[in-house]
Design an enzyme around this catalytic site. Sequence first.
Site, PDB file in Angstrom:
ATOM      1  N   ARG A 177      12.075  -6.018   4.222  1.00  0.00           N
ATOM      2  CA  ARG A 177      12.058  -4.558   4.381  1.00  0.00           C
ATOM      3  C   ARG A 177      12.914  -4.151   5.598  1.00  0.00           C
ATOM      4  NH1 ARG A 177       6.195  -1.948   4.750  1.00  0.00           N
ATOM      5  NH2 ARG A 177       6.117  -2.783   6.852  1.00  0.00           N
ATOM      6  N   ARG A 237      11.147  -0.107  11.933  1.00  0.00           N
ATOM      7  CA  ARG A 237       9.952   0.082  12.779  1.00  0.00           C
ATOM      8  C   ARG A 237       9.909  -1.045  13.783  1.00  0.00           C
ATOM      9  NH1 ARG A 237       4.899   0.604   8.819  1.00  0.00           N
ATOM     10  NH2 ARG A 237       3.948  -0.449  10.595  1.00  0.00           N
ATOM     11  N   LYS A 248       0.835  -1.218   0.000  1.00  0.00           N
ATOM     12  CA  LYS A 248       0.000   0.000   0.000  1.00  0.00           C
ATOM     13  C   LYS A 248       0.866   1.263   0.000  1.00  0.00           C
ATOM     14  CE  LYS A 248      -2.217  -0.822   3.841  1.00  0.00           C
ATOM     15  NZ  LYS A 248      -1.596  -2.074   4.334  1.00  0.00           N
ATOM     16  N   ARG A 257      -0.213  -7.998  14.027  1.00  0.00           N
ATOM     17  CA  ARG A 257      -0.814  -7.086  13.049  1.00  0.00           C
ATOM     18  C   ARG A 257      -1.594  -7.865  11.997  1.00  0.00           C
ATOM     19  NH1 ARG A 257       4.434  -4.351  11.384  1.00  0.00           N
ATOM     20  NH2 ARG A 257       3.250  -3.418   9.700  1.00  0.00           N
ATOM     21  N   ARG A 280      -9.794   0.737   8.700  1.00  0.00           N
ATOM     22  CA  ARG A 280      -9.274  -0.554   9.106  1.00  0.00           C
ATOM     23  C   ARG A 280     -10.314  -1.362   9.888  1.00  0.00           C
ATOM     24  NH1 ARG A 280      -3.707   0.656   9.076  1.00  0.00           N
ATOM     25  NH2 ARG A 280      -2.282  -1.017   9.625  1.00  0.00           N
TER      26      ARG A 280
HETATM   27  P1  ADP Z   1       0.878  -1.528   8.258  1.00  0.00           P
HETATM   28  O1  ADP Z   1      -0.111  -1.247   7.196  1.00  0.00           O
HETATM   29  O2  ADP Z   1       2.226  -1.874   7.689  1.00  0.00           O
HETATM   30  O3  ADP Z   1       0.405  -2.501   9.286  1.00  0.00           O
HETATM   31  P2  ADP Z   1       0.572   1.161   9.351  1.00  0.00           P
HETATM   32  O4  ADP Z   1       1.716   2.093   9.289  1.00  0.00           O
HETATM   33  O5  ADP Z   1      -0.577   1.418   8.452  1.00  0.00           O
HETATM   34  O6  ADP Z   1       1.196  -0.260   9.117  1.00  0.00           O
HETATM   35  O7  ADP Z   1      -0.015   1.077  10.841  1.00  0.00           O
HETATM   36  C1  ADP Z   1       0.814   0.862  11.964  1.00  0.00           C
HETATM   37  C2  ADP Z   1      -0.019   0.770  13.229  1.00  0.00           C
HETATM   38  O8  ADP Z   1      -0.751   2.005  13.426  1.00  0.00           O
HETATM   39  C3  ADP Z   1      -1.106  -0.302  13.237  1.00  0.00           C
HETATM   40  O9  ADP Z   1      -0.596  -1.553  13.619  1.00  0.00           O
HETATM   41  C4  ADP Z   1      -2.108   0.290  14.253  1.00  0.00           C
HETATM   42  O10 ADP Z   1      -1.669   0.101  15.577  1.00  0.00           O
HETATM   43  C5  ADP Z   1      -2.038   1.764  13.965  1.00  0.00           C
HETATM   44  N1  ADP Z   1      -3.056   2.187  12.964  1.00  0.00           N
HETATM   45  C6  ADP Z   1      -2.807   2.713  11.715  1.00  0.00           C
HETATM   46  N2  ADP Z   1      -3.942   2.983  11.075  1.00  0.00           N
HETATM   47  C7  ADP Z   1      -4.957   2.633  11.917  1.00  0.00           C
HETATM   48  C8  ADP Z   1      -6.378   2.643  11.834  1.00  0.00           C
HETATM   49  N3  ADP Z   1      -7.005   3.085  10.725  1.00  0.00           N
HETATM   50  N4  ADP Z   1      -7.088   2.206  12.892  1.00  0.00           N
HETATM   51  C9  ADP Z   1      -6.484   1.760  14.004  1.00  0.00           C
HETATM   52  N5  ADP Z   1      -5.155   1.704  14.150  1.00  0.00           N
HETATM   53  C10 ADP Z   1      -4.388   2.129  13.126  1.00  0.00           C
END
Ligand code: ADP
Length: 193
Positions: free
Chosen positions: A127, A139, A13, A150, A88
């Site tokens: 990565r 990260r 993404k 996750r 999400r």
């Molecule tokens: P990835 O898509 O690689 O899992 P992100 O950078 O999108 O990573 O998200 C990292 C973390 O941020 C998630 O594991 C969650 O804890 C939080 N997060 C991000 N977007 C949301 C969302 N829309 N709702 C709830 N938590 C979120």
Amino acid sequence: MRLVLLGPPGAGKGTQSARLQEKYKIPQLSTGDMLRAAVKAATPIGLQAKAIMAAGSLVPDEIVIGIVAERIEEPDAKQGFILDGFPRTVNQAEALAEMLKAKNMSLDAVIELKVDEAALLARIEKRARETMAGGGVVRHDDSPEVVRARLDAYRTQTAPVVAYYAAKKALTTVDGMAPIAAVSTAIDKVLGG
Ligand code: ADP
């Protein structure tokens, strides 16, 4: 152009959002990036989100919905945006629909990047290795245990969002296992160019 990219962690993404941002001159709104910035700046939201993110769980809907509602009001989002990492949960998807409706707006596309789980773990590990080799900071939620959490969160809370948009006939699925250039081509085709 208002676009949502859906897909599990490691699906690509971020890569595709960055490219689309250039191509369409619209901002990539990554809730993960916004939350990480809040954690770094130790804002009240950041303080609340920190431990949740470190564990690989989802930050409460009301927090993330509030962040997005504010962000899409910014001038640079007026012409459109790419949502990366949001919605999400089905609750977030419903809140997004309300927000857009109130502004007389709608989504142009919801694109799901479909990737199988074994490949995701390998991609995220790669990565992390590459980031380290390049002297960057990995990260800490990219550690294997947290990645598993996750992926669990994705399966239980985010996969229903895919079904939500599919039921509305708003979803297009793209094969995220294909090489990056092929994924890009497939997305461009969905977007009509
Ligand atoms: P990835 O898509 O690689 O899992 P992100 O950078 O999108 O990573 O998200 C990292 C973390 O941020 C998630 O594991 C969650 O804890 C939080 N997060 C991000 N977007 C949301 C969302 N829309 N709702 C709830 N938590 C979120």
